[in-house]
Write an enzyme that holds these catalytic residues in place. Structure first.
Site, short mmCIF file in Angstrom:
data_model
loop_
_atom_site.label_atom_id
_atom_site.label_comp_id
_atom_site.label_asym_id
_atom_site.label_seq_id
_atom_site.Cartn_x
_atom_site.Cartn_y
_atom_site.Cartn_z
N ASP A 183 12.71 18.14 29.61
CA ASP A 183 13.66 17.82 30.69
C ASP A 183 13.81 19.04 31.59
O ASP A 183 13.59 20.17 31.15
CB ASP A 183 15.03 17.39 30.14
CG ASP A 183 15.79 16.52 31.14
OD1 ASP A 183 16.06 16.98 32.26
OD2 ASP A 183 16.12 15.37 30.80
N ASP A 212 9.08 20.23 34.43
CA ASP A 212 8.70 18.93 34.96
C ASP A 212 7.59 18.40 34.06
O ASP A 212 6.56 19.06 33.88
CB ASP A 212 8.19 19.14 36.40
CG ASP A 212 7.85 17.83 37.08
OD1 ASP A 212 7.38 16.90 36.40
OD2 ASP A 212 8.06 17.74 38.30
N ASP A 272 15.01 8.96 36.45
CA ASP A 272 15.85 8.95 37.66
C ASP A 272 15.44 7.79 38.57
O ASP A 272 14.27 7.65 38.90
CB ASP A 272 15.69 10.27 38.41
CG ASP A 272 16.41 11.41 37.69
OD1 ASP A 272 17.32 11.14 36.91
OD2 ASP A 272 16.04 12.57 37.93
N ASP A 318 17.78 0.73 34.30
CA ASP A 318 18.86 -0.19 34.64
C ASP A 318 18.71 -0.66 36.09
O ASP A 318 19.63 -1.28 36.62
CB ASP A 318 20.23 0.50 34.45
CG ASP A 318 20.32 1.82 35.17
OD1 ASP A 318 19.33 2.58 35.14
OD2 ASP A 318 21.37 2.12 35.79
N THR A 355 22.98 5.92 25.28
CA THR A 355 23.35 7.23 25.84
C THR A 355 24.52 7.07 26.81
O THR A 355 24.88 5.96 27.22
CB THR A 355 22.17 7.85 26.61
OG1 THR A 355 21.85 6.98 27.70
CG2 THR A 355 20.97 8.05 25.71
N ARG A 356 25.06 8.23 27.21
CA ARG A 356 26.15 8.21 28.19
C ARG A 356 25.66 7.55 29.48
O ARG A 356 26.37 6.77 30.11
CB ARG A 356 26.61 9.64 28.46
CG ARG A 356 27.88 9.72 29.28
CD ARG A 356 28.38 11.13 29.37
NE ARG A 356 27.35 12.04 29.84
CZ ARG A 356 27.32 13.35 29.63
NH1 ARG A 356 28.27 13.91 28.93
NH2 ARG A 356 26.36 14.10 30.10
#
Ligand SMILES: C[S@@+](CC[C@H](N)C(=O)[O-])C[C@H]1O[C@@H](n2cnc3c(N)ncnc32)[C@H](O)[C@@H]1O
Length: 230
Positions: free
Chosen positions: A90, A117, A139, A175, A207-208
């Site tokens: 990450d 990356d 993302d 999502d 996850t959050r």
């Protein structure tokens, strides 16, 4: 500095806690920090990366987690699946600090962390060396003019396949339905992968990020692809 690079750098460092910062200051033999450098230009990084991979059990199944976010889900996977080794990548510095802290606290021996990356790191991995890849909630770059920044595109899909053994998996979740459609179209168009949408598997930790998405009315879409030989 270019403004978009400045914004990226600020975002990478946002809201670091004292615990995360201390873990990074202390360092770990299970962490290599490449950051924004281009691997080919950073001559010191490649041997460091290869040394990092030497810490993993070569007889275990190697799973690459691209964009792991916070350390908690990786820690949980590492504890639940000791037969697997996780290469966690990450760019977000607080998350990297979080995971390093967890590795040291729980004395995890089946995880290594790379702050980089993921696209820079792939060439350092052994071809056909991975039994699977996880890309949970990459993302989304929801604005149309930013879609070209999305991680999953034709070239990444083709490149990633070089490092996944035949029969290996690529598990993704998003999502954003249009990103899911884009992923499904790109990956199934490749003759290197086969698969598609699956029901949400229980073994994928919540996850959050996922909780926030659900609260905003966006349900996750899981996708599972198998690496096939062309
Ligand atoms: C939306 S968050 C999801 C985090 C986590 N997988 C989850 O499910 O909660 C996306 C993560 O991917 C990371 N990321 C984005 N582009 C990346 C890249 N090219 N290489 C590695 N990580 C990346 C971001 O820093 C961020 O932590």
């Amino acid at each position: 500095m270019h403004t978009s690079l400045l914004a990226t750098t600020k975002r990478r460092r946002s809201r670091i806690t004292a615990r995360q910062a201390a873990a990074l200051d202390q360092g770990s033999d299970r962490l290599v920090r490449i950051g924004d450098s281009v691997l080919g230009e950073e001559t010191a990084s490649l041997p460091l990366l290869l040394g990092l991979l030497d810490l993993l059990d070569p007889a275990s199944d190697w799973v690459l987690d691209i964009g792991f976010g916070t350390g908690e889900p990786v820690e949980r996977s590492a504890l639940d699946e000791p037969e697997r080794s996780i290469i966690a990548i990450d760019l977000h510095i607080p998350g990297v600090g979080d995971l390093v802290h967890r590795i040291e606290s729980a004395k995890l021996t089946n995880v290594v962390v790379i702050e980089a990356d993921a696209r820079q790191v792939l060439p350092a991995l052994p071809p056909n060396g991975l039994s699977g890849v996880r890309t949970f909630f990459p993302d989304p770059w929801p604005k149309k003019r930013h879609h070209r920044r999305r991680l999953v595109n034709e070239s990444f899909t083709r490149e990633l396949a070089r490092y996944v053994q035949p029969g290996g998996f690529w598990h993704l979740a998003t999502d954003w339905p249009d990103y899911a459609d884009q992923i499904a179209a790109i990956v199934t168009a490749s003759d290197l992968w086969r698969g598609g949408v699956i029901p949400r598997p229980d073994h994928r930790p919540v996850t959050r990020y996922e909780r926030n998405a659900l609260a905003a009315g966006r349900a996750p879409i899981d996708m599972w692809f198998e690496r096939v030989t062309a």
